[in-house]
Enzyme design. Structure first.
Site, short mmCIF file in Angstrom:
data_model
loop_
_atom_site.label_atom_id
_atom_site.label_comp_id
_atom_site.label_asym_id
_atom_site.label_seq_id
_atom_site.Cartn_x
_atom_site.Cartn_y
_atom_site.Cartn_z
N THR A 197 0.82 -1.22 0.00
CA THR A 197 0.00 0.00 0.00
C THR A 197 0.85 1.26 0.00
OG1 THR A 197 -0.23 0.08 2.43
CG2 THR A 197 -1.89 -1.17 1.19
N TYR A 230 -0.07 13.75 4.28
CA TYR A 230 1.05 12.92 3.81
C TYR A 230 2.24 13.80 3.41
CZ TYR A 230 -0.51 8.07 3.85
OH TYR A 230 -0.86 6.81 4.26
N LEU A 242 -2.91 4.52 -0.96
CA LEU A 242 -4.26 3.97 -1.17
C LEU A 242 -4.41 2.67 -0.39
CD1 LEU A 242 -4.63 4.75 -4.98
CD2 LEU A 242 -5.73 5.93 -3.06
N HIS A 243 -4.22 2.76 0.93
CA HIS A 243 -4.22 1.55 1.76
C HIS A 243 -5.49 0.71 1.56
CE1 HIS A 243 -0.73 2.96 4.03
NE2 HIS A 243 -1.36 4.08 4.32
N ASP A 244 -6.61 1.26 1.99
CA ASP A 244 -7.85 0.48 2.05
C ASP A 244 -8.46 0.19 0.68
OD1 ASP A 244 -7.35 0.56 4.72
OD2 ASP A 244 -8.96 1.96 5.21
#
Length: 315
Positions: A197, A230, A242-244
């Site tokens: 991610t 960020y 875009l982790h999730d």
């Protein structure tokens, strides 16, 4: 094209909001419910945020349930870093209208088990917060959870440092006991962690493309807050992770990532390795390892699909 029945288990911060939007936008998904957890924000506010995001993306009929409000072995306490990253309200301090629909009265874990019983192998569960609801469902009805076809989590870090401590990723660190129960359960799990991610980034060049509608502008405002944070905290990355939404993408199309198969555990002792996700030395050679750990990602292809979905959603 076969359509996946999907449940999202979220602690609705900004990247969870993008995960919800991605699931709504992808035609390969029928989002049958959203369960909230603590994490980025309290579980009840996470549920309220999920309702607002569903309303924003044109899916007000998707039911939202509240799951566990606390980790399995201690009380939840929102960390100041969560308010810094996601805003006081969890969605970049952007104000969205109060939706007409209310949070469902059924407990989220009971909803999860009922769906698993009904859909079995056709059910996909994507957890983008702590794994407490999954662990609770596993404890309550292990035989039902064994029927679920696809469990994909955003959490953990195997080949890179954690983002809460040098070894711990935030979703695992919120409830290591629950994560360990899940990882050592034998259930087939795909772990989409910081290994991939952190490489999958979004900039304001992309969010500007959504600003053609009121809904798209609101989503861009939410995500731009995240991008700004960020830039302050992780200037070396050059965008927000875009982790999730990557976890949702991988649940739909596993070819976005390369994985290694491993039997894993989570360190639950309060020592320097608390909440570390690591291979289980006692089961290294055990057959049929149950966790597929994503270690590489097709960045360009994923971002192209992500933007296709979002541009279509906010056209």
């Amino acid at each position: 094209m076969s359509v996946q029945k999907m449940i999202l288990d979220v602690d609705t911060g900004i990247d969870d909001a993008m995960a919800i939007a991605y699931a709504v936008a992808d035609p390969a998904v029928e989002l049958i419910g959203v369960i909230s957890s603590f994490g980025n924000i309290e579980a009840d506010r996470a549920a309220a945020n999920a309702l607002r995001i569903l309303n924003l993306v044109g899916a007000p009929d998707v039911p939202v349930f509240v799951g566990h409000r606390n980790p399995l072995d201690h009380e939840y306490n929102r960390l100041p870093i969560n308010a810094q990253i996601h805003g006081d309200n969890g969605i970049g301090d952007v104000q969205l209208p109060t939706p007409n629909q209310a949070v469902a009265t059924q407990n989220g874990v009971d909803f999860l088990l009922a769906a698993a019983q009904q859909y079995g192998k056709d059910l996909t569960i994507v957890a983008t917060g702590p794994m407490t609801n999954l662990a609770a469902a596993l404890t309550k009805a292990p035989e039902v959870m064994q029927q679920v076809g696809n469990i994909t989590i955003m959490g953990g870090a195997l080949t890179v440092p954690g983002n809460v401590t040098p070894v711990a990723e935030a979703n695992v660190e919120q409830d290591p006991v629950a994560a360990n129960q899940l990882f050592t359960s034998g259930l087939p799990i795909t772990m989409v962690g910081l290994d991939v991610t952190l490489r999958t980034l979004l900039t304001k060049d992309e969010t500007a493309q959504w600003r053609t509608t009121e809904a798209g502008t609101k989503m861009a405002d939410i995500v731009d807050y995240y991008i700004n944070v960020y830039a302050d905290i992780y200037p070396e990355l050059g965008g927000c992770s875009l982790h999730d939404p990557l976890a949702v993408g991988v649940a739909i199309d596993p070819s976005f990532v390369e994985t290694i198969s491993l039997n894993m555990l989570v360190t639950t002792e309060h020592d320097p390795y608390y909440a570390r996700t690591i291979g289980d030395k006692a089961r290294l050679n055990a057959p049929n390892p149950n966790v597929k750990v994503a270690v590489a990602v097709d960045i360009d292809r994923y971002l192209a699909v992500f933007m296709h979905h979002f541009n279509h959603l906010f056209r």
